[in-house]
Design a protein around this motif. Structure first.
Motif, PDB file in Angstrom:
ATOM      1  N   ASN A 232     -13.587   1.472 -19.252  1.00 55.03           N
ATOM      2  CA  ASN A 232     -12.978   1.847 -17.786  1.00 55.03           C
ATOM      3  C   ASN A 232     -13.413   0.635 -17.049  1.00 55.03           C
ATOM      4  N   THR A 233     -12.791  -0.506 -17.299  1.00 55.85           N
ATOM      5  CA  THR A 233     -12.999  -1.710 -16.651  1.00 55.85           C
ATOM      6  C   THR A 233     -11.889  -1.756 -15.323  1.00 55.85           C
ATOM      7  N   GLN A 234     -11.035  -0.851 -15.608  1.00 57.32           N
ATOM      8  CA  GLN A 234      -9.833  -0.935 -14.419  1.00 57.32           C
ATOM      9  C   GLN A 234      -9.245  -2.306 -14.054  1.00 57.32           C
ATOM     10  N   PRO A 235      -8.807  -2.875 -15.004  1.00 60.23           N
ATOM     11  CA  PRO A 235      -8.290  -4.537 -14.929  1.00 60.23           C
ATOM     12  C   PRO A 235      -7.271  -4.637 -14.174  1.00 60.23           C
ATOM     13  N   TRP A 236      -6.741  -4.169 -13.059  1.00 58.56           N
ATOM     14  CA  TRP A 236      -5.763  -4.193 -12.452  1.00 58.56           C
ATOM     15  C   TRP A 236      -5.856  -4.387 -11.055  1.00 58.56           C
ATOM     16  N   ARG A 237      -4.843  -5.145 -10.339  1.00 57.45           N
ATOM     17  CA  ARG A 237      -4.462  -5.224  -9.013  1.00 57.45           C
ATOM     18  C   ARG A 237      -3.002  -4.781  -8.607  1.00 57.45           C
ATOM     19  N   PHE A 238      -2.730  -4.335  -7.289  1.00 58.76           N
ATOM     20  CA  PHE A 238      -1.377  -3.983  -7.148  1.00 58.76           C
ATOM     21  C   PHE A 238      -0.957  -4.759  -5.867  1.00 58.76           C
ATOM     22  N   ARG A 239       0.284  -5.029  -5.681  1.00 57.92           N
ATOM     23  CA  ARG A 239       0.713  -5.784  -4.419  1.00 57.92           C
ATOM     24  C   ARG A 239       2.015  -5.260  -4.172  1.00 57.92           C
ATOM     25  N   LEU A 240       2.305  -4.807  -2.865  1.00 49.62           N
ATOM     26  CA  LEU A 240       3.889  -4.259  -2.382  1.00 49.62           C
ATOM     27  C   LEU A 240       4.597  -5.625  -1.829  1.00 49.62           C
ATOM     28  N   GLU A 241       5.674  -5.845  -2.319  1.00 55.57           N
ATOM     29  CA  GLU A 241       6.847  -6.652  -1.676  1.00 55.57           C
ATOM     30  C   GLU A 241       7.668  -5.908  -0.773  1.00 55.57           C
ATOM     31  N   PRO A 242       7.430  -5.668   0.469  1.00 55.24           N
ATOM     32  CA  PRO A 242       8.378  -4.701   1.345  1.00 55.24           C
ATOM     33  C   PRO A 242       9.639  -5.156   1.414  1.00 55.24           C
ATOM     34  N   ALA A 243       9.880  -6.420   1.288  1.00 62.22           N
ATOM     35  CA  ALA A 243      11.367  -6.702   1.436  1.00 62.22           C
ATOM     36  C   ALA A 243      12.337  -6.206   0.270  1.00 62.22           C
TER      37      ALA A 243
ATOM     38  N   SER B 133      11.081  -3.670  -2.174  1.00 61.15           N
ATOM     39  CA  SER B 133      10.420  -2.469  -2.218  1.00 61.15           C
ATOM     40  C   SER B 133       9.948  -2.663  -3.709  1.00 61.15           C
ATOM     41  N   THR B 134       9.124  -3.673  -4.025  1.00 58.85           N
ATOM     42  CA  THR B 134       8.694  -3.708  -5.534  1.00 58.85           C
ATOM     43  C   THR B 134       7.282  -3.832  -5.427  1.00 58.85           C
ATOM     44  N   LEU B 135       6.502  -2.785  -6.230  1.00 54.23           N
ATOM     45  CA  LEU B 135       5.235  -2.997  -6.549  1.00 54.23           C
ATOM     46  C   LEU B 135       4.810  -3.669  -7.657  1.00 54.23           C
ATOM     47  N   GLU B 136       4.053  -4.845  -7.532  1.00 48.25           N
ATOM     48  CA  GLU B 136       3.671  -5.679  -8.497  1.00 48.25           C
ATOM     49  C   GLU B 136       2.373  -5.314  -8.946  1.00 48.25           C
ATOM     50  N   VAL B 137       2.106  -5.243 -10.434  1.00 46.15           N
ATOM     51  CA  VAL B 137       1.152  -4.692 -11.156  1.00 46.15           C
ATOM     52  C   VAL B 137       0.275  -6.131 -11.767  1.00 46.15           C
ATOM     53  N   ARG B 138      -0.805  -6.761 -11.288  1.00 46.70           N
ATOM     54  CA  ARG B 138      -1.376  -8.089 -12.079  1.00 46.70           C
ATOM     55  C   ARG B 138      -2.672  -7.604 -12.492  1.00 46.70           C
ATOM     56  N   ALA B 139      -3.279  -8.347 -13.493  1.00 36.09           N
ATOM     57  CA  ALA B 139      -4.360  -8.269 -14.183  1.00 36.09           C
ATOM     58  C   ALA B 139      -5.305  -8.849 -13.334  1.00 36.09           C
TER      59      ALA B 139
ATOM     60  N   LEU C  67       1.044 -11.663 -13.830  1.00 42.75           N
ATOM     61  CA  LEU C  67       1.788 -10.648 -13.323  1.00 42.75           C
ATOM     62  C   LEU C  67       2.301  -9.962 -14.445  1.00 42.75           C
ATOM     63  N   PHE C  68       1.705  -8.534 -14.603  1.00 44.37           N
ATOM     64  CA  PHE C  68       1.892  -7.903 -16.104  1.00 44.37           C
ATOM     65  C   PHE C  68       3.170  -7.271 -15.956  1.00 44.37           C
ATOM     66  N   ALA C  69       3.503  -6.721 -14.556  1.00 42.11           N
ATOM     67  CA  ALA C  69       4.790  -5.922 -14.469  1.00 42.11           C
ATOM     68  C   ALA C  69       5.197  -5.741 -12.805  1.00 42.11           C
ATOM     69  N   SER C  70       6.343  -5.438 -12.767  1.00 41.73           N
ATOM     70  CA  SER C  70       6.990  -5.138 -11.485  1.00 41.73           C
ATOM     71  C   SER C  70       7.754  -3.826 -11.648  1.00 41.73           C
ATOM     72  N   VAL C  71       7.497  -2.928 -10.732  1.00 44.12           N
ATOM     73  CA  VAL C  71       8.132  -1.845 -10.495  1.00 44.12           C
ATOM     74  C   VAL C  71       9.128  -1.579  -9.203  1.00 44.12           C
ATOM     75  N   GLU C  72      10.254  -1.692  -9.350  1.00 46.32           N
ATOM     76  CA  GLU C  72      11.232  -1.642  -8.126  1.00 46.32           C
ATOM     77  C   GLU C  72      11.441  -0.078  -7.718  1.00 46.32           C
ATOM     78  N   LEU C  73      11.342  -0.061  -6.600  1.00 42.40           N
ATOM     79  CA  LEU C  73      11.418   1.366  -5.910  1.00 42.40           C
ATOM     80  C   LEU C  73      12.320   1.458  -4.786  1.00 42.40           C
ATOM     81  N   ASP C  74      13.686   1.023  -5.238  1.00 44.00           N
ATOM     82  CA  ASP C  74      14.736   1.141  -4.133  1.00 44.00           C
ATOM     83  C   ASP C  74      15.898   1.969  -4.484  1.00 44.00           C
ATOM     84  N   THR C  75      15.593   2.879  -5.329  1.00 47.41           N
ATOM     85  CA  THR C  75      17.012   3.692  -5.930  1.00 47.41           C
ATOM     86  C   THR C  75      16.566   5.174  -5.872  1.00 47.41           C
ATOM     87  N   ALA C  76      17.046   6.213  -5.659  1.00 46.80           N
ATOM     88  CA  ALA C  76      16.685   7.490  -5.626  1.00 46.80           C
ATOM     89  C   ALA C  76      17.175   8.045  -6.911  1.00 46.80           C
ATOM     90  N   ALA C  77      16.458   8.887  -7.540  1.00 46.33           N
ATOM     91  CA  ALA C  77      16.894   9.431  -8.869  1.00 46.33           C
ATOM     92  C   ALA C  77      17.804  10.402  -8.634  1.00 46.33           C
TER      93      ALA C  77
END
Length: 325
Positions: free
Chosen positions: A26-37, A39-45, A96-106
């Motif tokens: 349960n170390t929870q080894p993550w950080r998150f950062r939003l790139e508003p321009a 709409s990408t949420l970055e997931v870092r170690a 930077l382990f992952a990026s999640v783009e959130l600019d498209t509706a399902a």
């Protein structure tokens, strides 16, 4: 139709779902950062929460972060997005382990996504004994499908092979309790009193198997007064083996995605799970967990499945504590 505004409330829901994922100790080894321009949420170690004795390569850290990315993706679909996930998107930024783009509706809800989203908040590792009730084959098949959908494989060994894997896990646990670096490190992640919201509370650890058949982690240096009395575990544990074809950081992240998807699927069906990671922490034992009768590959996690208590929740950092400005 849910709103697609990526406002503070939506961001908090997304990150809160992500941090509900399991992680080593349960170390929870993550950080998150939003790139508003974009709409990408970055997931870092978060290297400050590494466990170098148990995880010198960072493999378990990648699996932990991958599980958080799966939850993030499920929550994004719940809110109406069609998220695009990229693993290790920038070679110049290895953390930077992952990026999640959130600019498209399902265009339509993803099949089964609502069930998985509801399971995020109910999934807990259960370190208690399970009953001897067998997990139905149809449920096991669904877990295999869940792992495969994320680019991993799930092998369901027979009785003989399961017993061999448990013996390897027992040997790894013996090493963990006698190796000074492992013992000291694991002890630092036990939480008592008003400790920070990460690590393992003493009350969530669970008992040991009085028969010594199921080698549950006892975090090595737990004080004698903190041990629960040993109890009898299930006679024939159902073990599942999560593996990948290769063993690169991308494979580790995919293993985390697959692990969390199958754990959420198990939760939907009322199946409990505990993670037997001990043998993964010793290179020669990890190599031996491969089934010589199976095709080549790399084992990433052993999972114990069954029916029993839900499991005690472990503390989680708040979304604000893991969001970077």
């Amino acid at each position: 139709m849910p709103t697609l505004a990526l406002d503070a409330a939506a961001l908090e829901k997304l990150v809160s779902a992500a941090v509900a994922a399991p992680s080593i100790h349960n170390t929870q080894p993550w950080r998150f950062r939003l790139e508003p321009a974009t709409s990408t949420l970055e997931v870092r170690a978060d290297r400050n929460r590494a466990v170098p004795a148990a995880d010198p390569q960072g493999r378990a850290m990648h699996i932990s972060v991958g599980a958080a990315v799966l939850n993030l993706r499920v929550a994004a679909r719940h809110l109406g997005w069609a998220p695009e996930v990229r693993l290790l998107p920038d070679p110049a930024e290895p953390d930077l382990f992952a990026s999640v783009e959130l600019d498209t509706a399902a265009s339509a809800p993803a099949p089964g996504s609502e069930r998985l989203y509801g399971a995020i908040w109910r999934r807990h590792s259960s370190r208690a004994p399970f009953t001897d009730e067998a997990v139905p084959a149809v449920v096991l098949d669904e877990l295999v499908t869940a792992a495969h959908a994320e680019g991993a494989g799930l092998h369901l060994p027979d009785h003989e092979e399961s017993a061999r894997l448990l013996r390897l896990t027992a040997e790894a646990e013996r090493r963990n309790t006698t190796d000074e670096a492992q013992r000291t490190e694991s002890r630092t992640w036990i939480r008592t009193g008003d400790a920070p919201p990460y690590g393992i509370p003493v009350g969530a650890l669970g008992p040991q198997d009085v028969a010594g058949h199921v080698p549950m982690r006892d975090f090595s240096a737990i004080h004698a007064a903190e041990h629960q009395a040993p109890v009898l575990f299930e006679h024939e544990p159902r073990i599942a083996v999560l593996g990948t074809d290769h063993d690169t950081p991308t494979d580790w992240l995919r293993a985390g995605l697959a692990l969390e998807r199958l754990l959420l699927t198990a939760t939907v069906h009322g199946v409990r799970a505990s993670l037997l990671h001990q043998a993964m922490e010793w290179p020669n034992l990890r190599w031996e967990t491969r089934d010589p009768r199976d095709r080549p590959g790399y084992v990433q996690m052993l999972i114990r499945l069954g029916y029993g208590p839900e499991g005690a929740p472990t503390p989680r950092l708040a979304a604000r504590d893991v969001l970077e400005p």
